[in-house]
Design a protein around this motif. Structure first.
Motif, PDB file in Angstrom:
ATOM      1  N   TYR A  31       0.796  -1.246   0.000  1.00  0.00           N
ATOM      2  CA  TYR A  31       0.000   0.000   0.000  1.00  0.00           C
ATOM      3  C   TYR A  31       0.820   1.283   0.000  1.00  0.00           C
ATOM      4  N   TYR A  32       2.116   1.169   0.099  1.00  0.00           N
ATOM      5  CA  TYR A  32       2.958   2.356   0.121  1.00  0.00           C
ATOM      6  C   TYR A  32       2.665   3.228  -1.100  1.00  0.00           C
ATOM      7  N   LYS A  34      -0.192   4.582  -1.894  1.00  0.00           N
ATOM      8  CA  LYS A  34      -1.585   4.495  -2.368  1.00  0.00           C
ATOM      9  C   LYS A  34      -2.577   5.276  -1.511  1.00  0.00           C
ATOM     10  N   GLN A  35      -2.133   5.791  -0.390  1.00  0.00           N
ATOM     11  CA  GLN A  35      -3.013   6.489   0.551  1.00  0.00           C
ATOM     12  C   GLN A  35      -4.334   5.729   0.791  1.00  0.00           C
ATOM     13  N   PHE A  58       3.520   5.795   6.239  1.00  0.00           N
ATOM     14  CA  PHE A  58       3.244   6.396   4.934  1.00  0.00           C
ATOM     15  C   PHE A  58       1.829   6.969   5.023  1.00  0.00           C
ATOM     16  N   PRO A  59       1.443   7.879   4.122  1.00  0.00           N
ATOM     17  CA  PRO A  59       0.134   8.513   4.240  1.00  0.00           C
ATOM     18  C   PRO A  59      -1.020   7.519   4.106  1.00  0.00           C
ATOM     19  N   LEU A  60      -1.932   7.594   5.041  1.00  0.00           N
ATOM     20  CA  LEU A  60      -3.132   6.764   5.006  1.00  0.00           C
ATOM     21  C   LEU A  60      -4.235   7.501   5.750  1.00  0.00           C
ATOM     22  N   GLU A  61      -5.466   7.007   5.607  1.00  0.00           N
ATOM     23  CA  GLU A  61      -6.582   7.567   6.369  1.00  0.00           C
ATOM     24  C   GLU A  61      -7.206   6.459   7.192  1.00  0.00           C
ATOM     25  N   SER A  88     -16.133   8.470   5.524  1.00  0.00           N
ATOM     26  CA  SER A  88     -15.303   8.637   4.327  1.00  0.00           C
ATOM     27  C   SER A  88     -16.069   8.279   3.063  1.00  0.00           C
ATOM     28  N   ARG A  93     -11.402   4.362  -3.806  1.00  0.00           N
ATOM     29  CA  ARG A  93     -10.272   4.332  -2.873  1.00  0.00           C
ATOM     30  C   ARG A  93      -9.802   2.901  -2.633  1.00  0.00           C
TER      31      ARG A  93
END
Ligand code: IMP
Ligand code: MG
Length: 174
Positions: A31-32, A34-35, A58-61, A88, A93
């Motif tokens: 997932y790096y 892919k947010q 890494f960026p995620l929600e 969300s 996504r």
């Protein structure tokens, strides 16, 4: 005072920590960049989610959903509904569902079906534990911590009638 029997340790906090590290490494690889949105299935998965995402640098929600399936006690009612929904937008996504335990599979199958209708770009499942002996519907677990025996588990977020979620180890109650 609790009327429940005393739990005995099945998976220690160290074993859990090692499994969470391994899962985080696998998830990071996939997932790096892919947010993704990580969806925590309340309430049982809150501790697992909190430990896991601290290792995902890494960026995620994150989002949370609460389903009702169990009444009181140890048996799933089989009738599942969303009691607290997502905030969300899932459409388009990469969605990763974070679950504490897959038992009969009815809850997670319902949730995956519910999410699939919202047309995510991808949809995968990470479960800390799997109790395959009790399965009533097939479930693919993409990232799995432990396969566990057909015992009722508590601790590390898992409860019996709302008790024992705060235990740092995963324990069995007879
Ligand atoms: P399923 O629908 O039977 O797969 O059950 C899923 C949900 O029931 C899980 O997300 C847990 O919250 C709860 N559950 C299933 N087995 C256990 C257990 O051994 N201990 C605590 N909760 C459980
Ligand atoms: Mg759960």
């Amino acid at each position: 005072m609790s009327s429940q029997p005393k739990p005995r340790i099945l998976l220690t906090r160290d074993e859990i920590e090692a499994a969470v590290k391994r899962l985080a490494a696998e998830i990071k690889k996939d997932y790096y960049g892919k947010q993704p949105i990580l969806i925590c299935v309340l309430k049982g998965s809150f501790m697992f989610m909190a430990d896991l995402i601290r290792l995902l640098d890494f960026p995620l929600e994150v989002d949370f959903i609460r389903l009702s399936s169990y009444g009181r006690g140890r048996e799933s009612s089989g009738k599942i509904k969303v009691v607290q929904g997502l905030r969300s937008e899932v459409k388009g996504r990469d969605v990763l569902v974070i679950e504490d335990i897959v038992d009969t599979g009815l809850t997670i199958s319902f949730l995956l079906g519910y999410l699939r209708k919202k047309k995510p770009a991808s949809l995968k499942l990470c479960a800390l534990t799997d109790k395959p002996s009790r399965r009533r519907t097939p479930v693919t677990i993409d990232y799995l911590g432990f396969t566990v025996p057909n015992k009722f588990l508590v601790g590390y977020g898992l409860d019996l009638d709302e008790e024992f979620r705060n235990l740092p180890d995963i324990c069995v109650v007879e």
